[in-house]
Design a protein around this motif. Sequence first.
Motif, mmCIF file in Angstrom:
data_model
loop_
_atom_site.group_PDB
_atom_site.id
_atom_site.type_symbol
_atom_site.label_atom_id
_atom_site.label_comp_id
_atom_site.label_asym_id
_atom_site.label_seq_id
_atom_site.Cartn_x
_atom_site.Cartn_y
_atom_site.Cartn_z
ATOM 1 N N UNK A 108 41.787 46.660 44.728
ATOM 2 C CA UNK A 108 40.656 46.006 44.056
ATOM 3 C C UNK A 108 40.474 46.493 42.611
ATOM 4 N N UNK A 109 41.275 47.460 42.201
ATOM 5 C CA UNK A 109 41.127 47.975 40.827
ATOM 6 C C UNK A 109 41.897 47.066 39.872
ATOM 7 N N UNK A 110 41.202 46.436 38.928
ATOM 8 C CA UNK A 110 41.909 45.555 37.992
ATOM 9 C C UNK A 110 42.960 46.330 37.196
ATOM 10 N N UNK A 111 44.074 45.680 36.950
ATOM 11 C CA UNK A 111 45.166 46.338 36.216
ATOM 12 C C UNK A 111 44.685 46.792 34.829
ATOM 13 N N UNK A 112 43.751 46.026 34.268
ATOM 14 C CA UNK A 112 43.231 46.378 32.927
ATOM 15 C C UNK A 112 42.588 47.757 32.924
ATOM 16 N N UNK A 113 41.969 48.149 34.051
ATOM 17 C CA UNK A 113 41.355 49.480 34.120
ATOM 18 C C UNK A 113 42.423 50.556 34.020
ATOM 19 N N UNK A 114 43.539 50.315 34.731
ATOM 20 C CA UNK A 114 44.620 51.309 34.689
ATOM 21 C C UNK A 114 45.238 51.375 33.287
ATOM 22 N N UNK A 115 45.372 50.218 32.663
ATOM 23 C CA UNK A 115 45.936 50.197 31.304
ATOM 24 C C UNK A 115 44.994 50.933 30.344
ATOM 25 N N UNK A 116 43.681 50.710 30.522
ATOM 26 C CA UNK A 116 42.699 51.315 29.608
ATOM 27 C C UNK A 116 42.809 52.833 29.600
ATOM 28 N N UNK A 117 43.213 53.414 30.731
ATOM 29 C CA UNK A 117 43.346 54.871 30.783
ATOM 30 C C UNK A 117 44.810 55.293 30.881
ATOM 31 N N UNK A 118 45.702 54.354 30.635
ATOM 32 C CA UNK A 118 47.142 54.621 30.602
ATOM 33 C C UNK A 118 47.645 55.247 31.902
ATOM 34 N N UNK A 119 47.068 54.795 33.018
ATOM 35 C CA UNK A 119 47.490 55.293 34.339
ATOM 36 C C UNK A 119 48.644 54.422 34.832
#
Lengths: 283, 206
Positions: free
Chosen positions: A52-63
């Motif tokens: 459920x975590x949007x990919x944009x969230x991971x990109x925003x923190x470079x995860x």
Amino acid sequence: MNTALADFFFRPVHAANLVMMRTICALSALWIVLSRPDLPSLLAFPDVMWASVPHAHKIAYLLLFPLGVERALYAALIVLLLLVLAGVAAPVTCLLSGLLLYHFAPIETLMWTPDPMLRGLTLPTLGMVIVACAPAPGWRDRWIRDRSWVLPLFQVIVAEVYWFAGIAKVRNAGLDWLSSSSLTHLILSYDQIHGIATGSTPLGYRLAAHPSLCSFVGAGGLALELAFPLVLVSRRARVLFVPAVLAMHLGIALLMNIVFLEAGFVLVFVDWPALRRRVWGGA
Amino acid sequence: MIHLLRLFVFAVFVCLAIVAQIRRDTKSASLFIAFVLLVSFAAGISRRESWPFATWALVSGRGLEHVVNYDFEVSDASGRWQRLDPRVWQPASDNEVLDGWLAWHLDDLRSDPSKRAEFFRFVLDRAEKARLRVRRGEEAGVNGWLLRWMAAPYAFQRRALWTSPQNVPSASFTAVRLIRETWQVEARYRNEAAIQREVIGEYRAR
């Protein structure tokens, strides 16, 4: 920049206070990081939780890296923070620590929220990047004029913590915050959710039995938060408010089992050379 | 998109810091100071997080009158249920998992049996690993292996339950169930037993 602001930000600061700011940031970050030694393993929680975590969230923190790389970076963060504490290549190690803290802090909350406020790494992240601008004074240096603005700027950030907390209470609860029932319900609900209401009567339950005292405590806390920015300009306010805020955090921890992990940052308002003179004497 | 904007804000913050560090002049410093003040004030006043520029809206709402709480219970083959120790979730906090993720995604779990089974298997596996640690005389959670009692707590956390080997069974956990508890804060204050409990999902290992 007008004169008053320039006087505030570009005044000379004692090197020891700048070193203490750097030390507080590094120690605080290291405490949290070493207290969650396997934090990257959260990335290996089941897909059902990460889906459920949007990919944009991971990109925003470079995860974006595999778990093995994340673990290596986490180890690198620990080494960098130790180097910052030792004062080794401080601007570079501070900046790299800040970048890695930005990268890792959200892992703890990302499945729920992309904003890891209150998890202990917000002020260290800001502080590490800000202190990276400063020269790297040693403990024996005295007054610093070059880039001395680093300390007052970070002090403003710390003062904002309390001021915005006060503003949020006024906006969210309004005058209800001053009523006895508001704080009583907060204390009781956190006691009950956190399971400290079972067994012997917890402190929060005892306080809740005295509505007028609850009202007084709520009003006192709010007044302290709203007035806290005075520490930026008044030595007397610093002497009064810094211990008061630490006492407030201790009270909240005892009453509700809510721990503000960044409480130690109020120590950036302490004038360490003056305190040393007061305690041990000397020039 | 808004989250990529946050990355942009942080990138500008870092770039301005580097410029201020390298150039060491008043103009670069003033630009950096103005940026930090502007963004931090905007986050606080607008109540829109651009982490690490936070809103700092710490526990600021009206107190709850009615509480809904989710938690898990586990049992061994004897069928004796007991509450899951919150440290089982470490390095996640019980607050993030139970009050956050689970409360928000409960409908997904209820509507999708395969997701539910995957999640319950995960919970049972973590509970079993924690049981083994506690039986060996270690902590139920993994956060304290380096700093021990000096390890930082979580900002919000439930009370630890499995504090000695006697608190957990000697046999493996074989089942887990999700419970929802609801209560009125005032009523529970007067009577600790004034809680409504409902089992809303159960899983047994084969």
